[in-house]
Structures are given as C-alpha cells and as structure tokens.
Design a protein around this motif. Structure first.
Motif, PDB file in Angstrom:
ATOM      1  N   LYS A 131      -1.443  11.366  10.857  1.00 46.52           N
ATOM      2  CA  LYS A 131      -2.791  10.813  10.690  1.00 46.52           C
ATOM      3  C   LYS A 131      -3.645  11.749   9.842  1.00 46.52           C
ATOM      4  O   LYS A 131      -4.341  11.310   8.915  1.00 46.52           O
ATOM      5  CB  LYS A 131      -3.452  10.597  12.053  1.00 46.52           C
ATOM      6  CG  LYS A 131      -4.823   9.906  11.940  1.00 46.52           C
ATOM      7  CD  LYS A 131      -5.450   9.675  13.301  1.00 46.52           C
ATOM      8  CE  LYS A 131      -6.065  10.950  13.853  1.00 46.52           C
ATOM      9  NZ  LYS A 131      -6.945  10.712  15.025  1.00 46.52           N
ATOM     10  N   HIS A 134      -2.378  11.747   6.112  1.00 47.49           N
ATOM     11  CA  HIS A 134      -2.780  10.548   5.354  1.00 47.49           C
ATOM     12  C   HIS A 134      -4.294  10.492   5.169  1.00 47.49           C
ATOM     13  O   HIS A 134      -4.776   9.958   4.169  1.00 47.49           O
ATOM     14  CB  HIS A 134      -2.260   9.289   6.045  1.00 47.49           C
ATOM     15  CG  HIS A 134      -0.819   9.015   5.748  1.00 47.49           C
ATOM     16  ND1 HIS A 134      -0.385   8.611   4.503  1.00 47.49           N
ATOM     17  CD2 HIS A 134       0.298   9.127   6.518  1.00 47.49           C
ATOM     18  CE1 HIS A 134       0.928   8.455   4.522  1.00 47.49           C
ATOM     19  NE2 HIS A 134       1.370   8.764   5.728  1.00 47.49           N
ATOM     20  N   ASP A 165      -2.832   1.829  -0.599  1.00 50.67           N
ATOM     21  CA  ASP A 165      -1.599   2.112   0.142  1.00 50.67           C
ATOM     22  C   ASP A 165      -1.881   3.028   1.330  1.00 50.67           C
ATOM     23  O   ASP A 165      -1.382   2.798   2.437  1.00 50.67           O
ATOM     24  CB  ASP A 165      -0.553   2.756  -0.772  1.00 50.67           C
ATOM     25  CG  ASP A 165       0.044   1.762  -1.761  1.00 50.67           C
ATOM     26  OD1 ASP A 165      -0.116   0.544  -1.551  1.00 50.67           O
ATOM     27  OD2 ASP A 165       0.659   2.212  -2.750  1.00 50.67           O
ATOM     28  N   HIS A 166      -2.676   4.073   1.104  1.00 50.63           N
ATOM     29  CA  HIS A 166      -2.983   5.009   2.191  1.00 50.63           C
ATOM     30  C   HIS A 166      -3.930   4.381   3.215  1.00 50.63           C
ATOM     31  O   HIS A 166      -3.824   4.661   4.408  1.00 50.63           O
ATOM     32  CB  HIS A 166      -3.559   6.308   1.641  1.00 50.63           C
ATOM     33  CG  HIS A 166      -2.528   7.188   0.989  1.00 50.63           C
ATOM     34  ND1 HIS A 166      -1.507   7.780   1.706  1.00 50.63           N
ATOM     35  CD2 HIS A 166      -2.352   7.544  -0.298  1.00 50.63           C
ATOM     36  CE1 HIS A 166      -0.749   8.481   0.867  1.00 50.63           C
ATOM     37  NE2 HIS A 166      -1.232   8.346  -0.343  1.00 50.63           N
ATOM     38  N   ARG A 168      -3.893   1.283   4.089  1.00 53.06           N
ATOM     39  CA  ARG A 168      -3.038   0.427   4.918  1.00 53.06           C
ATOM     40  C   ARG A 168      -2.296   1.263   5.959  1.00 53.06           C
ATOM     41  O   ARG A 168      -2.191   0.875   7.134  1.00 53.06           O
ATOM     42  CB  ARG A 168      -2.036  -0.326   4.036  1.00 53.06           C
ATOM     43  CG  ARG A 168      -1.208  -1.348   4.818  1.00 53.06           C
ATOM     44  CD  ARG A 168      -0.208  -2.071   3.937  1.00 53.06           C
ATOM     45  NE  ARG A 168       0.830  -1.185   3.433  1.00 53.06           N
ATOM     46  CZ  ARG A 168       0.890  -0.727   2.176  1.00 53.06           C
ATOM     47  NH1 ARG A 168      -0.036  -1.077   1.299  1.00 53.06           N
ATOM     48  NH2 ARG A 168       1.860   0.074   1.795  1.00 53.06           N
ATOM     49  N   ILE A 169      -1.797   2.435   5.558  1.00 46.47           N
ATOM     50  CA  ILE A 169      -1.078   3.305   6.487  1.00 46.47           C
ATOM     51  C   ILE A 169      -2.011   3.817   7.578  1.00 46.47           C
ATOM     52  O   ILE A 169      -1.655   3.837   8.767  1.00 46.47           O
ATOM     53  CB  ILE A 169      -0.423   4.486   5.732  1.00 46.47           C
ATOM     54  CG1 ILE A 169       0.674   3.968   4.805  1.00 46.47           C
ATOM     55  CG2 ILE A 169       0.140   5.511   6.716  1.00 46.47           C
ATOM     56  CD1 ILE A 169       1.207   5.003   3.842  1.00 46.47           C
ATOM     57  N   GLU A 172      -2.669   1.226  10.076  1.00 47.29           N
ATOM     58  CA  GLU A 172      -1.516   1.041  10.969  1.00 47.29           C
ATOM     59  C   GLU A 172      -1.429   2.162  11.996  1.00 47.29           C
ATOM     60  O   GLU A 172      -1.081   1.928  13.156  1.00 47.29           O
ATOM     61  CB  GLU A 172      -0.228   0.984  10.146  1.00 47.29           C
ATOM     62  CG  GLU A 172      -0.096  -0.271   9.289  1.00 47.29           C
ATOM     63  CD  GLU A 172       1.086  -0.205   8.337  1.00 47.29           C
ATOM     64  OE1 GLU A 172       1.761   0.854   8.298  1.00 47.29           O
ATOM     65  OE2 GLU A 172       1.341  -1.201   7.627  1.00 47.29           O
ATOM     66  N   LEU A 173      -1.746   3.392  11.575  1.00 46.40           N
ATOM     67  CA  LEU A 173      -1.677   4.539  12.476  1.00 46.40           C
ATOM     68  C   LEU A 173      -2.787   4.513  13.521  1.00 46.40           C
ATOM     69  O   LEU A 173      -2.616   5.005  14.638  1.00 46.40           O
ATOM     70  CB  LEU A 173      -1.758   5.853  11.675  1.00 46.40           C
ATOM     71  CG  LEU A 173      -0.541   6.210  10.824  1.00 46.40           C
ATOM     72  CD1 LEU A 173      -0.863   7.396   9.916  1.00 46.40           C
ATOM     73  CD2 LEU A 173       0.667   6.539  11.700  1.00 46.40           C
TER      74      LEU A 173
END
Length: 255
Positions: A131, A134, A165-166, A168-169, A172-173
């Motif tokens: 976390k 990112h 992209d980051h 989105r990650i 999700e995290l």
C-alpha cells in the motif's frame, strides 16, 4: 532539537566507522539514512546507491564466503528498504527545484528516477509494504504528470495511464478508500483524481483529508508540521477548484 542532535550523533558515528568499514553496506545504508534525515538529499542518494551496488554484489556470494559478516536476513532487510528510501530522496531533491525558476526539466528527471527506483520493490515479490509503495508510485507519477503538463512535455515518461493503473491498484488494496483515516494516502488519491480529471472523486478525497486532519485533536494542539500543512493547502485548493462558489462547505482550510 533533541531529535536533530540524535541524528547528528548517529551521523558522526557512521562517519567515524568509515576507516574500518569503508565498504560495509550496513554502515553506508545507515549513513544514507542520516543524510536524508538531515535534509541532504544528494548525499543520501549517493550513499544509498553505493549500498545498493554492494548489496547486489554480496547477493551472489554465499553468506559464509563474504568479506564482512552480513547475514542474509540483514541483506534482505536492506534490499527491501532501499527502493522506497532512495525513491523518496530523489523526490526530496526534486522538491528543492520546485522553488526555483527554470528547474522543471531536471525536476522531471528526478521524479522519473524516484518512480523508477521505487518500482524496483515490486520485483522483490514482497507484500508487506504494498500500500505504501503504490501510494508513493502514484504520488510520483501524478506529480511528474502535473509538472510535465505545465511545461508542455511532448514525450512524458509517466503518463495519465500510469496514474490510472496505480489508482486502480490502490482502490483494490483499500476497498473502503473514502473511509480510511490514512491521510497521506487520501492526499495522494485526491491529487491523482484531480490531475486526471475526476473532480467528484477528487473533491470527496480532499474533503476527507481535511476532516481527518481537523478531527485529530492531538495533531491540532501540537501544531501542524510542514507536510501536514501542505496536505491541508492542497486539499483546500482541490476542493475550491472542484466546487467553485461554495467555499464555506468545508471546514477551516486556512493554513
């Protein structure tokens, strides 16, 4: 004052040890940390890069054959921490250029390096700091994109897609992102949403930043440090630009 003295004392110790441990990675790594904490980003970068090279060389040598005693668990610990720490120092150096005219191109280079070395953590296949990693990658990419847009860069290394992209990650995290009290993460995502043209999400995250900070009574009584003040100012700016004409809706953004 006490903290600064402790750091300076540590700095002197690691410098004194140089005569006997000139190429010992742990000493060099610790020296890089003290340079960073004292605000000497360029020197911190130099020491971290030296430590990284030595660690890379040692990784290929069996533990019992190494010149200096360095157990694998210590080697792995430093290897895991270097990408984030080195990336931060590249960013810190770029911030010094933010206050100078005409430093945008060098600043872009430093931000790209901050992103690049930090992303090396992902190659280690570790999950304990994802976390935070990112968050940093998202912040460096967003700031790069923001600066590049300001100078009209035609071939940006880090693009809007990199940021998305980051984002989105991170989403999700942290599934309940807009409910978290992690103000640094909220600050980053508010900035990223704003720069990539998502005003409603940017406003929501910026509002959460300010409410989280101002509801922390201990923080308010102790006084805001520079980093916290910057987060408040950025959140206020984002809020105003995504919600013109309704300044009073958010509380006490007057740092």
């Amino acid at each position: 004052m006490g903290y600064d003295n402790t750091i300076r004392q540590a700095f002197e110790i690691y410098r004194t040890l140089e005569a006997d441990y000139s190429d010992y990675p742990v000493r060099i790594f610790r020296l890089g940390q003290t340079y960073g904490k004292l605000g000497y980003a360029k020197r911190a970068i130099k020491e971290y890069k030296r430590a990284n090279l030595l660690i890379s060389d040692l990784s290929s040598i069996p533990e019992e054959d190494r010149t200096h005693t360095l157990p694998n668990h210590d080697l792995d610990h430093i290897k895991a921490r270097l990408p984030k720490l080195l990336g931060y120092q590249y960013w810190a150096q770029s911030e010094k250029l933010a206050r100078k005219d005409g430093g945008e191109i060098e600043r872009l280079s430093l931000l790209a390096q901050a992103y690049g070395v930090t992303s090396e953590y992902l190659d280690l296949n570790l999950e304990d700091d994802l976390k935070s990693i990112h968050n940093n990658l998202l912040f460096y990419a967003t700031q790069y994109f923001d600066v590049a847009k300001g100078v009209g860069s035609e071939t940006p290394v880090l693009t809007k897609k990199t940021i998305q992209d980051h984002l989105r990650i991170v989403e999700e995290l942290v599934p309940s992102l807009m409910e978290t009290n992690d103000v640094k993460l909220l600050d980053t995502v508010a900035y990223a949403y704003f720069v990539t043209g998502q005003p409603s999400k940017a406003k929501m995250a910026a509002t959460r930043v300010q409410k989280t900070i101002f509801e922390d009574r201990e923080l308010e009584e102790a006084g805001f440090d520079y980093a916290t003040s910057r987060m408040v100012r950025r959140a206020h700016k984002i809020f105003l630009e995504t919600n013109p004409g309704n300044i009073g809706e958010i509380g006490r953004a007057h740092v």
